[in-house]
Design a protein around this motif. Sequence first.
Motif, PDB file in Angstrom:
ATOM      1  N   PRO A   1      27.879 131.113 -20.703  1.00 37.89           N
ATOM      2  CA  PRO A   1      28.902 130.762 -19.535  1.00 37.89           C
ATOM      3  C   PRO A   1      28.611 130.018 -18.156  1.00 37.89           C
ATOM      4  CG  PRO A   1      26.985 133.661 -20.250  1.00 37.89           C
ATOM      5  CD  PRO A   1      27.285 133.168 -21.142  1.00 37.89           C
ATOM      6  N   THR A   2      29.092 129.674 -17.852  1.00 39.41           N
ATOM      7  CA  THR A   2      28.763 128.585 -17.025  1.00 39.41           C
ATOM      8  C   THR A   2      29.805 129.658 -15.646  1.00 39.41           C
ATOM      9  OG1 THR A   2      28.575 126.379 -18.158  1.00 39.41           O
ATOM     10  CG2 THR A   2      29.151 126.147 -15.461  1.00 39.41           C
ATOM     11  N   VAL A   3      29.022 129.495 -14.156  1.00 40.45           N
ATOM     12  CA  VAL A   3      29.524 130.510 -13.059  1.00 40.45           C
ATOM     13  C   VAL A   3      30.381 128.519 -12.811  1.00 40.45           C
ATOM     14  CG1 VAL A   3      29.501 131.462 -11.070  1.00 40.45           C
ATOM     15  CG2 VAL A   3      27.376 131.942 -13.103  1.00 40.45           C
ATOM     16  N   GLN A   4      31.465 128.933 -11.988  1.00 41.16           N
ATOM     17  CA  GLN A   4      31.799 127.280 -11.891  1.00 41.16           C
ATOM     18  C   GLN A   4      31.787 127.652 -10.737  1.00 41.16           C
ATOM     19  OE1 GLN A   4      36.494 126.868 -12.072  1.00 41.16           O
ATOM     20  NE2 GLN A   4      35.952 125.817 -13.110  1.00 41.16           N
ATOM     21  N   SER A   5      32.819 129.254  -9.667  1.00 37.98           N
ATOM     22  CA  SER A   5      32.125 129.241  -7.787  1.00 37.98           C
ATOM     23  C   SER A   5      32.415 130.900  -8.113  1.00 37.98           C
ATOM     24  CB  SER A   5      33.920 128.917  -7.810  1.00 37.98           C
ATOM     25  OG  SER A   5      34.862 129.363  -8.627  1.00 37.98           O
ATOM     26  N   GLN A   6      31.566 131.201  -7.008  1.00 35.60           N
ATOM     27  CA  GLN A   6      31.896 132.801  -6.641  1.00 35.60           C
ATOM     28  C   GLN A   6      31.735 132.737  -5.097  1.00 35.60           C
ATOM     29  OE1 GLN A   6      28.100 134.891  -7.385  1.00 35.60           O
ATOM     30  NE2 GLN A   6      26.934 132.346  -8.140  1.00 35.60           N
ATOM     31  N   TRP A   7      32.055 133.580  -5.127  1.00 37.34           N
ATOM     32  CA  TRP A   7      32.457 134.103  -3.099  1.00 37.34           C
ATOM     33  C   TRP A   7      32.035 135.815  -3.085  1.00 37.34           C
ATOM     34  CZ3 TRP A   7      35.705 132.366  -6.366  1.00 37.34           C
ATOM     35  CH2 TRP A   7      37.464 133.208  -7.044  1.00 37.34           C
TER      36      TRP A   7
END
Length: 517
Positions: free
Chosen positions: A422-428
Motif C-alpha cells: 500500500p501507498t498512502v496518497q493523502s490523509q486528513w
Amino acid sequence: MRRLTTVLAGVCAAALFAVMTVVLGSPALAATLVEVTSFGSNPGNMRMHLYVPDSRPASPAIVVAMHGCGGSGPGFYQGSEFASLADRHGFIVIYPTATQSAGFGNCFDTWSDAAKQRGGGSDPVSIISMIDYVERNHQGDPNRVYATGSSSGGMMTQHMLAVHPDVFKAGASFMGVPFNCFAGASDYPPGSSRCTGGSMDRTPQQWGDAVRQAYPGYSGPRPRMQLWHGTSDTLVPYSLLRESIEQWTNVFGLSQTPTSTDTPQAGWNRSRYANPSGSVQVEAYSIQGAGHALPQSGMARYAIEFFGLTTSPTDTTPPTAPAGLTASGTTATGTSLTWTASTDDTGVTGYEILRAPGATGGTFTQVGTSGTTSFTDTGLSAATTYRYQVRARDAAGNVSSVSGTVQITTQGGTTGACSATPTVQSQWGNGYVIQPLTITNTSTSTMTSWTVTFTLPAGHTLTGSWNATISTSGQTVTVRSVSHNGTLAPGAGTTSFGFQASRPNGDTALPSGYTCT
C-alpha cells in the motif's frame, strides 16, 4: 455606453442568480438532503446532493434539478418545489452544484468544446455519473430520467438533452438558451456575449444541425422539451425562447407553427407543438411581465406533469416471478443465465438480475438488467461461488417477487504467490486515500486473478474504491481483481487498485495485515 450598461446589468444579475432560488421558501419535508461525495467520474469537479423521498416505487424516476449561476444544489433544493413534489409523487431528485466560473461563479459549463461532445468531459460527464450512481444504489429507473433547471441550469437542461438524448426522456428549461448558443468561455454572459446580447438569430435548420452533430449517428428517440421564459427578461433575452423553439421543433421535424395555444394560468401563454399522432414534443410558456426569476410558484408542477410523473399507474398488479432460472457456460470470469418469461396484465418491460457472494449469507444486489430472458455476467473472480436471482418489472413500474436461486462456482484460474504493497496518497483528520495499492506477481507462473485481504482499524469504514471488487465483513476487507487487471505476468508483473476510508477525527491508524493470493 451600451457595453458598460450590459456589464453592470450582468453583475447585478449575478447577485440575483444567487438569491433567486430561495424566494419560494424551504419545503416541509420528511426525508433529508444528503451529499454524495464518491459518485463516479467527475471531470467537472462538481458536488452532488441527493433527495430520496421516504415513499417511492421500487424503480423511481430520476429528476436532475440544476441551479442558476452563483447558486448551489442545496440552494435550489430550498428555493424550488421539486423536493416537495418528489415527496408527493415518489421520484428521486439530484441537485448538482456547478463550480465553473465564466465571470459569475458556479455556472454549468455549456460553452467548452469538451462539454459539447458526447463523453468529451467537463460537467456533462459528471452529471451522467450522478445519474448512474442513483440507478446503481437506489434502483432509479433508467427509462425515466429527466432534467430541469433555472438560468444556467436551464441552459444545461437543453445542453444535456442534446448531448445525451439516449439518457433523458424529457426536459424543462427555465430561462435557458438553445444548445451551442455560446461559442466559448469568453462568450458567456455578462458582457458582450453574442448568445445573450439580444441579437442571436439562426435558422431552425442551423439550430437543429447543432443538436444532431452533438451525437453523430444517433437515430433513437429524442427527449421531449418544455421551455419557459419571461417576456421582460433582459439578462437572458426573451427572444431566445423563439430560438429554442426553432431548435427543438426542427430536431423533431415539426412545423414552426404551434398545433395548439392556450392560457393555463393568467399571464401564462402556452404553445404546443405535436407530431402527426397528437403527441406533444415541444411545449413553450411565455410568462407575461416576468423578468429573470423563474420558476415561480406552481411552475415545477407543470414541469413534472409534462414529464408524466404526476399520474400514478392505476394498475398495481406485479408480474409473476421469473421461473426456471439456470446457469450455463460458466468460466473463470463469467456465467450465462436464462429463465422463463414472466407474465403481466400491462406487459413486462424488463428483468433485474441480482447477485450475492458465497453459498450462504451475503446480500443480493442488482448487477444488471435485461430486456430478454437471458443475461451474461462478467468480471467474476476465479474459483468463487455466487448466487443469482431475477425479478421482472412491468410497464406500470410494478416489480415481481424474485425467482428461485441458482448457484455457480467459477472455474479456478492459475494463481501463484503475490504481494500487496500500500501507498498512502493523502490523509486528513477523518479520512485517507490508499493509492496505489500495488499487486505484484512474485511467482514463476502467470496469474489470471488475485485476492487481497487486509484489516481496517476499529471505527474505520470504506467510502469508495476503484479498479477492484471489494467486500467487507466486520473490519476484514476482501479485494478481488476485475476483468481488466486480473492477469499478471510471472516474475514482477504488476497492477494496482485504490480505496478511500473514513475514520474518527484525530485517529491516525491505518489498515494493516495485507495478504495476497
